[in-house]
Design a protein around this motif. Structure first.
Motif, PDB file in Angstrom:
ATOM      1  N   MET A  31     -28.391 -32.118   1.037  1.00  0.00           N
ATOM      2  CA  MET A  31     -27.281 -32.867   1.615  1.00  0.00           C
ATOM      3  C   MET A  31     -25.982 -32.092   1.391  1.00  0.00           C
ATOM      4  O   MET A  31     -25.751 -31.561   0.320  1.00  0.00           O
ATOM      5  CB  MET A  31     -27.220 -34.242   0.950  1.00  0.00           C
ATOM      6  N   THR A  32     -25.128 -32.048   2.394  1.00  0.00           N
ATOM      7  CA  THR A  32     -23.869 -31.339   2.313  1.00  0.00           C
ATOM      8  C   THR A  32     -22.900 -32.100   1.414  1.00  0.00           C
ATOM      9  O   THR A  32     -22.785 -33.315   1.507  1.00  0.00           O
ATOM     10  CB  THR A  32     -23.260 -31.189   3.724  1.00  0.00           C
ATOM     11  N   SER A  33     -22.170 -31.384   0.530  1.00  0.00           N
ATOM     12  CA  SER A  33     -21.202 -32.039  -0.350  1.00  0.00           C
ATOM     13  C   SER A  33     -20.010 -32.525   0.459  1.00  0.00           C
ATOM     14  O   SER A  33     -19.763 -32.080   1.572  1.00  0.00           O
ATOM     15  CB  SER A  33     -20.735 -31.051  -1.427  1.00  0.00           C
ATOM     16  N   SER A  34     -19.236 -33.447  -0.141  1.00  0.00           N
ATOM     17  CA  SER A  34     -18.081 -33.987   0.582  1.00  0.00           C
ATOM     18  C   SER A  34     -17.029 -32.902   0.830  1.00  0.00           C
ATOM     19  O   SER A  34     -16.384 -32.899   1.881  1.00  0.00           O
ATOM     20  CB  SER A  34     -17.477 -35.165  -0.169  1.00  0.00           C
ATOM     21  N   ILE A  35     -16.863 -31.972  -0.094  1.00  0.00           N
ATOM     22  CA  ILE A  35     -15.909 -30.866   0.106  1.00  0.00           C
ATOM     23  C   ILE A  35     -16.382 -29.987   1.255  1.00  0.00           C
ATOM     24  O   ILE A  35     -15.595 -29.599   2.120  1.00  0.00           O
ATOM     25  CB  ILE A  35     -15.733 -30.041  -1.189  1.00  0.00           C
ATOM     26  N   GLN A  36     -17.666 -29.690   1.288  1.00  0.00           N
ATOM     27  CA  GLN A  36     -18.204 -28.875   2.369  1.00  0.00           C
ATOM     28  C   GLN A  36     -18.111 -29.609   3.700  1.00  0.00           C
ATOM     29  O   GLN A  36     -17.806 -29.010   4.723  1.00  0.00           O
ATOM     30  CB  GLN A  36     -19.642 -28.455   2.074  1.00  0.00           C
ATOM     31  N   ASN A  37     -18.383 -30.934   3.683  1.00  0.00           N
ATOM     32  CA  ASN A  37     -18.240 -31.733   4.902  1.00  0.00           C
ATOM     33  C   ASN A  37     -16.820 -31.659   5.427  1.00  0.00           C
ATOM     34  O   ASN A  37     -16.595 -31.524   6.626  1.00  0.00           O
ATOM     35  CB  ASN A  37     -18.604 -33.203   4.636  1.00  0.00           C
ATOM     36  N   GLU A  38     -15.856 -31.755   4.516  1.00  0.00           N
ATOM     37  CA  GLU A  38     -14.440 -31.694   4.896  1.00  0.00           C
ATOM     38  C   GLU A  38     -14.100 -30.313   5.474  1.00  0.00           C
ATOM     39  O   GLU A  38     -13.391 -30.210   6.467  1.00  0.00           O
ATOM     40  CB  GLU A  38     -13.584 -31.992   3.665  1.00  0.00           C
ATOM     41  N   THR A  39     -14.621 -29.268   4.858  1.00  0.00           N
ATOM     42  CA  THR A  39     -14.372 -27.906   5.333  1.00  0.00           C
ATOM     43  C   THR A  39     -14.969 -27.710   6.718  1.00  0.00           C
ATOM     44  O   THR A  39     -14.313 -27.174   7.620  1.00  0.00           O
ATOM     45  CB  THR A  39     -14.957 -26.860   4.346  1.00  0.00           C
ATOM     46  N   ILE A  40     -16.194 -28.147   6.902  1.00  0.00           N
ATOM     47  CA  ILE A  40     -16.857 -28.013   8.207  1.00  0.00           C
ATOM     48  C   ILE A  40     -16.121 -28.836   9.258  1.00  0.00           C
ATOM     49  O   ILE A  40     -15.855 -28.356  10.366  1.00  0.00           O
ATOM     50  CB  ILE A  40     -18.351 -28.407   8.110  1.00  0.00           C
ATOM     51  N   SER A  41     -15.762 -30.070   8.929  1.00  0.00           N
ATOM     52  CA  SER A  41     -15.036 -30.925   9.875  1.00  0.00           C
ATOM     53  C   SER A  41     -13.701 -30.303  10.267  1.00  0.00           C
ATOM     54  O   SER A  41     -13.317 -30.312  11.444  1.00  0.00           O
ATOM     55  CB  SER A  41     -14.797 -32.311   9.276  1.00  0.00           C
ATOM     56  N   SER A  42     -13.003 -29.763   9.294  1.00  0.00           N
ATOM     57  CA  SER A  42     -11.712 -29.117   9.566  1.00  0.00           C
ATOM     58  C   SER A  42     -11.884 -27.881  10.438  1.00  0.00           C
ATOM     59  O   SER A  42     -11.104 -27.652  11.370  1.00  0.00           O
ATOM     60  CB  SER A  42     -11.050 -28.751   8.233  1.00  0.00           C
ATOM     61  N   LEU A  43     -12.910 -27.096  10.169  1.00  0.00           N
ATOM     62  CA  LEU A  43     -13.203 -25.911  10.978  1.00  0.00           C
ATOM     63  C   LEU A  43     -13.492 -26.312  12.417  1.00  0.00           C
ATOM     64  O   LEU A  43     -12.919 -25.752  13.357  1.00  0.00           O
ATOM     65  CB  LEU A  43     -14.400 -25.150  10.397  1.00  0.00           C
ATOM     66  N   LEU A  44     -14.367 -27.297  12.605  1.00  0.00           N
ATOM     67  CA  LEU A  44     -14.731 -27.742  13.955  1.00  0.00           C
ATOM     68  C   LEU A  44     -13.520 -28.318  14.689  1.00  0.00           C
ATOM     69  O   LEU A  44     -13.342 -28.075  15.887  1.00  0.00           O
ATOM     70  CB  LEU A  44     -15.875 -28.742  13.903  1.00  0.00           C
ATOM     71  N   ALA A  45     -12.679 -29.052  13.987  1.00  0.00           N
ATOM     72  CA  ALA A  45     -11.468 -29.605  14.607  1.00  0.00           C
ATOM     73  C   ALA A  45     -10.526 -28.485  15.040  1.00  0.00           C
ATOM     74  O   ALA A  45      -9.937 -28.548  16.124  1.00  0.00           O
ATOM     75  CB  ALA A  45     -10.764 -30.552  13.643  1.00  0.00           C
ATOM     76  N   ASN A  46     -10.402 -27.461  14.223  1.00  0.00           N
ATOM     77  CA  ASN A  46      -9.495 -26.347  14.527  1.00  0.00           C
ATOM     78  C   ASN A  46      -9.902 -25.600  15.788  1.00  0.00           C
ATOM     79  O   ASN A  46      -9.056 -25.070  16.497  1.00  0.00           O
ATOM     80  CB  ASN A  46      -9.425 -25.387  13.328  1.00  0.00           C
ATOM     81  N   ILE A  47     -11.199 -25.564  16.079  1.00  0.00           N
ATOM     82  CA  ILE A  47     -11.651 -24.848  17.281  1.00  0.00           C
ATOM     83  C   ILE A  47     -11.909 -25.787  18.453  1.00  0.00           C
ATOM     84  O   ILE A  47     -12.369 -25.348  19.503  1.00  0.00           O
ATOM     85  CB  ILE A  47     -12.902 -23.986  16.988  1.00  0.00           C
ATOM     86  N   GLY A  48     -11.619 -27.062  18.254  1.00  0.00           N
ATOM     87  CA  GLY A  48     -11.768 -28.010  19.354  1.00  0.00           C
ATOM     88  C   GLY A  48     -13.159 -28.584  19.493  1.00  0.00           C
ATOM     89  O   GLY A  48     -13.525 -29.079  20.554  1.00  0.00           O
ATOM     90  N   LEU A  49     -13.956 -28.532  18.434  1.00  0.00           N
ATOM     91  CA  LEU A  49     -15.314 -29.064  18.480  1.00  0.00           C
ATOM     92  C   LEU A  49     -15.487 -30.293  17.588  1.00  0.00           C
ATOM     93  O   LEU A  49     -16.601 -30.611  17.172  1.00  0.00           O
ATOM     94  CB  LEU A  49     -16.329 -27.992  18.066  1.00  0.00           C
ATOM     95  N   GLU A  50     -14.362 -30.985  17.280  1.00  0.00           N
ATOM     96  CA  GLU A  50     -14.475 -32.184  16.442  1.00  0.00           C
ATOM     97  C   GLU A  50     -15.377 -33.194  17.133  1.00  0.00           C
ATOM     98  O   GLU A  50     -15.399 -33.301  18.356  1.00  0.00           O
ATOM     99  CB  GLU A  50     -13.107 -32.800  16.134  1.00  0.00           C
ATOM    100  N   GLY A  51     -16.140 -33.887  16.324  1.00  0.00           N
ATOM    101  CA  GLY A  51     -17.042 -34.895  16.866  1.00  0.00           C
ATOM    102  C   GLY A  51     -18.364 -34.347  17.376  1.00  0.00           C
ATOM    103  O   GLY A  51     -19.199 -35.105  17.835  1.00  0.00           O
ATOM    104  N   THR A  52     -18.550 -33.039  17.310  1.00  0.00           N
ATOM    105  CA  THR A  52     -19.823 -32.475  17.759  1.00  0.00           C
ATOM    106  C   THR A  52     -20.781 -32.358  16.572  1.00  0.00           C
ATOM    107  O   THR A  52     -20.364 -32.378  15.419  1.00  0.00           O
ATOM    108  CB  THR A  52     -19.649 -31.074  18.393  1.00  0.00           C
ATOM    109  N   ALA A  53     -22.031 -32.231  16.880  1.00  0.00           N
ATOM    110  CA  ALA A  53     -23.039 -32.086  15.835  1.00  0.00           C
ATOM    111  C   ALA A  53     -22.845 -30.754  15.106  1.00  0.00           C
ATOM    112  O   ALA A  53     -22.479 -29.752  15.698  1.00  0.00           O
ATOM    113  CB  ALA A  53     -24.435 -32.141  16.443  1.00  0.00           C
TER     114      ALA A  53
END
Length: 196
Positions: A1-23
Motif C-alpha cells: 500500500m502506498t504511504s500517505s506521503i507518497q500518495n500526496e507526492t503522486i497526487s501533486s505530480l499528477l495535478a502539476n501535469i494536468g492528470l489529476e483524478g486519473t488512475a
C-alpha cells in the motif's frame, strides 16, 4: 500500500501535469509502495521544467511538452499538455503546428540518422525527397519552430539533426540558456512518460 506521503507526492505530480483524478499507473504505484525518493525528485524536476523556466513562457513549456508527448504517443499527456497549452493562450493553429512539426521531425530524425550512420556518398548526395513546407512560414515563428525541432531531435537521438537545429535556433535569436531549458524540459518529460 502506498504511504500517505507518497500518495500526496503522486497526487501533486499528477495535478502539476494536468492528470489529476486519473488512475495511478502501475509503475508509479510500485515506486509509491516502497517510499521511493525518486518520486520526490520527479515531482520537483517536472515542476521546475513546467513552471520555473526563466527562458520559456508557460505557453512554450506546454507546447514543448506536448511535442514530446506526441513523439512518444502518450495520449493522456497529449490531452493534458494540449489543455495546458490552451490555458496558456495557445491557438488551435499553434497546437496543430506543434503536432505537424513533431511528425516531420520523427520522419527526418530516422532519415538523417540513417544517412549519418552509414556515411555513404550515395545516401549523402541523393535528395531526401521529403516535403518540409511547414518549415517555411511557421505560425509560431521560425525560432520556436526550430526549438521544437531541436527538442524532438534530442529526444530521438539524431546527432546530425540536433547540431543543425541548435545552430539554426541560435541564428534565429535564441540564447544557449533558452536552448538548455528547452532540451532539459524534453528530457524530463521523456523520463516522466516512462512512469505515467
Amino acid at each position: 500500500m502506498t504511504s500517505s506521503i507518497q500518495n500526496e507526492t503522486i497526487s501533486s505530480l499528477l495535478a502539476n501535469i494536468g492528470l489529476e483524478g486519473t488512475a495511478v499507473s502501475p509503475v508509479l504505484e510500485t515506486l509509491g509502495q516502497v517510499d521511493h525518493r525518486y518520486l520526490r525528485d520527479l515531482k520537483i524536476n517536472v515542476g521546475n521544467v513546467l513552471n520555473s523556466s526563466q527562458h520559456l513562457s508557460g505557453k512554450e513549456t506546454r507546447l514543448l511538452a506536448l511535442s514530446v508527448a506526441v513523439n512518444e504517443k502518450h495520449q493522456p499527456l497529449i490531452d493534458a499538455f494540449t489543455a495546458g497549452a490552451r490555458q496558456e493562450g495557445a491557438t488551435d493553429a499553434e497546437i496543430a503546428e506543434v503536432l505537424a512539426c513533431t511528425s516531420l521531425l520523427a520522419t527526418n530524425n530516422v532519415f538523417y540518422r540513417f544517412r549519418h550512420f552509414t556515411g555513404k556518398d550515395y545516401y549523402q548526395q541523393t535528395q531526401p525527397g521529403i516535403r518540409m513546407s511547414i518549415m517555411m512560414n511557421p505560425v509560431l515563428g521560425k525560432e520556436f519552430f526550430e526549438l521544437v525541432s531541436l527538442v524532438v531531435s534530442a529526444v530521438n537521438g539524431c546527432e546530425l539533426c540536433v547540431r543543425s537545429h541548435e545552430e539554426s535556433v541560435l541564428k534565429h535569436g535564441a540564447t544557449e540558456a533558452r536552448v538548455f531549458d528547452a532540451v532539459r524540459l524534453g528530457a524530463v518529460v521523456k523520463g516522466l512518460i516512462t512512469l505515467v
